[in-house]
Design an enzyme around this catalytic site. Structure first.
Site, PDB file in Angstrom:
ATOM      1  N   ILE A  92      -8.327   6.648   5.820  1.00  0.00           N
ATOM      2  CA  ILE A  92      -8.140   5.237   6.146  1.00  0.00           C
ATOM      3  C   ILE A  92      -6.704   4.764   5.969  1.00  0.00           C
ATOM      4  O   ILE A  92      -6.318   3.750   6.553  1.00  0.00           O
ATOM      5  CB  ILE A  92      -9.089   4.330   5.328  1.00  0.00           C
ATOM      6  CG1 ILE A  92      -8.997   4.610   3.828  1.00  0.00           C
ATOM      7  CG2 ILE A  92     -10.515   4.482   5.806  1.00  0.00           C
ATOM      8  CD1 ILE A  92      -9.870   3.696   2.977  1.00  0.00           C
ATOM      9  N   SER A  93      -5.895   5.475   5.196  1.00  0.00           N
ATOM     10  CA  SER A  93      -4.497   5.069   5.053  1.00  0.00           C
ATOM     11  C   SER A  93      -3.705   6.165   4.361  1.00  0.00           C
ATOM     12  O   SER A  93      -4.271   7.134   3.855  1.00  0.00           O
ATOM     13  CB  SER A  93      -4.376   3.760   4.258  1.00  0.00           C
ATOM     14  OG  SER A  93      -4.763   3.946   2.914  1.00  0.00           O
ATOM     15  N   GLY A  95      -0.524   6.656   1.440  1.00  0.00           N
ATOM     16  CA  GLY A  95       0.284   6.017   0.418  1.00  0.00           C
ATOM     17  C   GLY A  95       1.640   6.686   0.308  1.00  0.00           C
ATOM     18  O   GLY A  95       2.037   7.473   1.167  1.00  0.00           O
ATOM     19  N   TYR A  97       2.642   9.003  -1.643  1.00  0.00           N
ATOM     20  CA  TYR A  97       2.615  10.457  -1.823  1.00  0.00           C
ATOM     21  C   TYR A  97       1.202  11.011  -1.708  1.00  0.00           C
ATOM     22  O   TYR A  97       0.892  12.065  -2.261  1.00  0.00           O
ATOM     23  CB  TYR A  97       3.222  10.838  -3.181  1.00  0.00           C
ATOM     24  CG  TYR A  97       2.615  10.113  -4.351  1.00  0.00           C
ATOM     25  CD1 TYR A  97       1.473  10.593  -4.985  1.00  0.00           C
ATOM     26  CD2 TYR A  97       3.176   8.937  -4.816  1.00  0.00           C
ATOM     27  CE1 TYR A  97       0.914   9.925  -6.049  1.00  0.00           C
ATOM     28  CE2 TYR A  97       2.624   8.261  -5.885  1.00  0.00           C
ATOM     29  CZ  TYR A  97       1.494   8.762  -6.500  1.00  0.00           C
ATOM     30  OH  TYR A  97       0.933   8.090  -7.557  1.00  0.00           O
ATOM     31  N   GLN A  99      -2.870  10.738   0.717  1.00  0.00           N
ATOM     32  CA  GLN A  99      -3.682  10.173   1.785  1.00  0.00           C
ATOM     33  C   GLN A  99      -4.968   9.616   1.193  1.00  0.00           C
ATOM     34  O   GLN A  99      -5.560  10.213   0.298  1.00  0.00           O
ATOM     35  CB  GLN A  99      -3.996  11.230   2.838  1.00  0.00           C
ATOM     36  CG  GLN A  99      -4.698  10.679   4.072  1.00  0.00           C
ATOM     37  CD  GLN A  99      -4.747  11.684   5.207  1.00  0.00           C
ATOM     38  OE1 GLN A  99      -4.546  12.877   4.992  1.00  0.00           O
ATOM     39  NE2 GLN A  99      -5.001  11.217   6.413  1.00  0.00           N
ATOM     40  N   VAL A 100      -5.403   8.462   1.698  1.00  0.00           N
ATOM     41  CA  VAL A 100      -6.592   7.800   1.171  1.00  0.00           C
ATOM     42  C   VAL A 100      -7.750   7.975   2.144  1.00  0.00           C
ATOM     43  O   VAL A 100      -7.613   7.745   3.347  1.00  0.00           O
ATOM     44  CB  VAL A 100      -6.328   6.303   0.920  1.00  0.00           C
ATOM     45  CG1 VAL A 100      -7.576   5.629   0.353  1.00  0.00           C
ATOM     46  CG2 VAL A 100      -5.156   6.126  -0.041  1.00  0.00           C
ATOM     47  N   LYS A 114      -7.847   8.606  -3.141  1.00  0.00           N
ATOM     48  CA  LYS A 114      -6.520   9.116  -2.790  1.00  0.00           C
ATOM     49  C   LYS A 114      -6.473  10.607  -3.103  1.00  0.00           C
ATOM     50  O   LYS A 114      -6.737  11.028  -4.224  1.00  0.00           O
ATOM     51  CB  LYS A 114      -5.424   8.379  -3.559  1.00  0.00           C
ATOM     52  CG  LYS A 114      -4.017   8.855  -3.209  1.00  0.00           C
ATOM     53  CD  LYS A 114      -2.940   8.166  -4.035  1.00  0.00           C
ATOM     54  CE  LYS A 114      -2.713   6.760  -3.595  1.00  0.00           C
ATOM     55  NZ  LYS A 114      -1.510   6.168  -4.253  1.00  0.00           N
ATOM     56  N   ASP A 208       7.547  -1.225  -4.617  1.00  0.00           N
ATOM     57  CA  ASP A 208       7.236  -0.883  -3.225  1.00  0.00           C
ATOM     58  C   ASP A 208       6.257  -1.898  -2.644  1.00  0.00           C
ATOM     59  O   ASP A 208       5.320  -1.539  -1.936  1.00  0.00           O
ATOM     60  CB  ASP A 208       6.667   0.534  -3.129  1.00  0.00           C
ATOM     61  CG  ASP A 208       6.700   1.079  -1.702  1.00  0.00           C
ATOM     62  OD1 ASP A 208       7.549   0.608  -0.905  1.00  0.00           O
ATOM     63  OD2 ASP A 208       5.894   1.962  -1.386  1.00  0.00           O
TER      64      ASP A 208
END
Length: 411
Positions: A92-93, A95, A97, A99-100, A114, A208
């Site tokens: 779904i996304s 980050g 460092y 992937q989620v 994550k 961030d």
């Protein structure tokens, strides 16, 4: 009644750049902008229908058809892979460092997990950052921060099991509506201010903050996510000397303040700078500092002299807020004396800070169809790249002790 996005916002630069804007290249396979904005007398937007697009409708209460595909996860839950009792359904996304993924358990509970490659984390010298994020989410619980339930690891991967936030991020909201009216954005911005007030009170700087790291839950409450670049240990309004305590230039270029880029030292005000960028982006559809590559963006930010060209439809009070948040001198920047001075700005007149999370105050109300509905997230082929330590080749065996203390399970 004025319709949402009935004006012509500034043209967005869609040239391919070294640092991609998520609006430039989008895969439309899994996103439906089923938006329901609720701001006092603001008309509600219903499920997409048959005739009009978001940008070309005349009746705000009529059904809207999105130009995007309406593909969804089927009820059979196609499984990508599984580990430790979690069945991974889809990404779904991404980050800073990792992937989620959206994942489900046998008891039919959904989580956002994550997945982090150990070797990549070591190669990018991000082990410390990983543990900082883990420790922040374990130690601090607040309605403004994403909830962490479990951390575990396998031989090659690390996993962080978090609450699944159905409403998508602010980047997805902008992708759908292009811009927000100030009255629509006010509650969203107020929630971000409240979130920053909390993490700063804990001595945390996010470093961030951006629209991709602000995600709505199913009720429309914003959660701050992705603390991988965060720094802890800040007290009061202290400024850390970048050359002595931390010489890393971390963050996403579009949102980085001059003092971070120049490594002059930084404090909590770098997050208030990022908020100024986010407000400009919510209201205009683009960030104020753009360029064909990272160096060009850095040059524009470091040469900035407190003057920005604002779209003509910005109100004077919004311009004043953004200008004070984007003050070059961090000690003169709005927020340098704490969140209260940001809350007192006239832009927030009429905001009841004790009720910003009440249903009647929330301006974005997702229309969730089921517990695995992830249609508010649009898939990005390219995202705004972050600046982190240079990756080194590392083919040596992964040393287990590097991730000692990572595992966690919430009681």
């Amino acid at each position: 009644m004025e319709t949402i996005n009935n004006r012509n916002p500034q043209e967005i630069n869609t040239n391919e750049t070294m640092i991609e804007n998520p609006k430039d290249k989008v895969s439309n396979n899994n996103f439906i902008p089923k938006l329901n904005l609720n701001n006092n007398n603001l008309n509600k937007i219903n499920q997409p229908g048959d005739s009009e697009t978001l940008d070309n409708r005349s009746n705000p209460s009529s059904p809207i058809e999105s130009p995007l595909s309406t593909a969804r996860i089927s009820s059979s839950h196609n499984i990508l892979f599984k580990t430790r009792g979690y069945y991974f359904i889809k990404p779904i996304s991404k980050g800073g460092y990792g992937q989620v993924f959206l994942a489900i358990t046998k008891s039919n509970k959904f989580f956002a997990i994550k997945s982090i490659n150990k070797r990549d984390t070591i190669g990018k010298h991000m082990v410390k950052e990983l543990m900082v994020e883990r420790n922040i989410l374990v130690q601090y619980q607040n309605q403004s921060i994403v909830k962490l339930f479990e951390c575990f690891q396998t031989k090659k991967k690390l996993y962080m099991v978090m609450e699944f936030l159905h409403g998508g991020d602010c980047a997805s909201l902008l992708h759908s509506l292009n811009t927000l009216e100030e009255r629509e954005a006010k509650n969203i911005i107020a929630q971000i201010v409240n979130g920053l007030e909390f993490i700063h009170s804990c001595g945390i700087i996010h470093r961030d903050l951006k629209v991709e790291n602000l995600i709505f839950d199913k009720n429309g409450i914003i959660k701050i996510v992705d603390f991988g670049f965060s720094e802890v240990g800040f007290t009061g309004n202290s400024i850390k000397n970048g050359n002595k305590k931390n010489n890393k230039c971390l963050g996403t270029p579009y949102y980085m303040s001059p003092e971070v880029i120049n490594k002059r030292g930084y404090g909590k005000t770098i997050d208030w700078w990022a908020l100024g960028i986010i407000i400009f982006e919510l209201l205009s559809g683009e960030t104020p500092f753009v360029g064909d590559n990272q160096n060009m963006i850095f040059e524009k930010i470091t040469n900035y002299t407190n003057e920005i060209n604002f779209p003509s439809y910005f109100s004077e009070v919004a311009i004043d807020l953004i200008q004070k948040l984007l003050q070059v001198d961090p000690l003169k920047r709005l927020g340098a004396n704490g969140a209260d001075e940001v809350k007192r700005h006239p832009f927030f007149n009429g905001v009841n800070w004790s009720k910003i999370y009440s249903p009647e105050s929330l301006t974005f109300k997702p229309k969730i169809e089921n517990e695995y509905d992830s249609s508010y997230f649009f898939e990005r082929e390219n995202v705004k790249k972050t600046v982190s330590a240079k990756k080194t080749n590392n083919k040596k065996p992964i040393k287990r002790y590097l991730f000692k203390g990572f595992n966690f399970k919430k009681n």
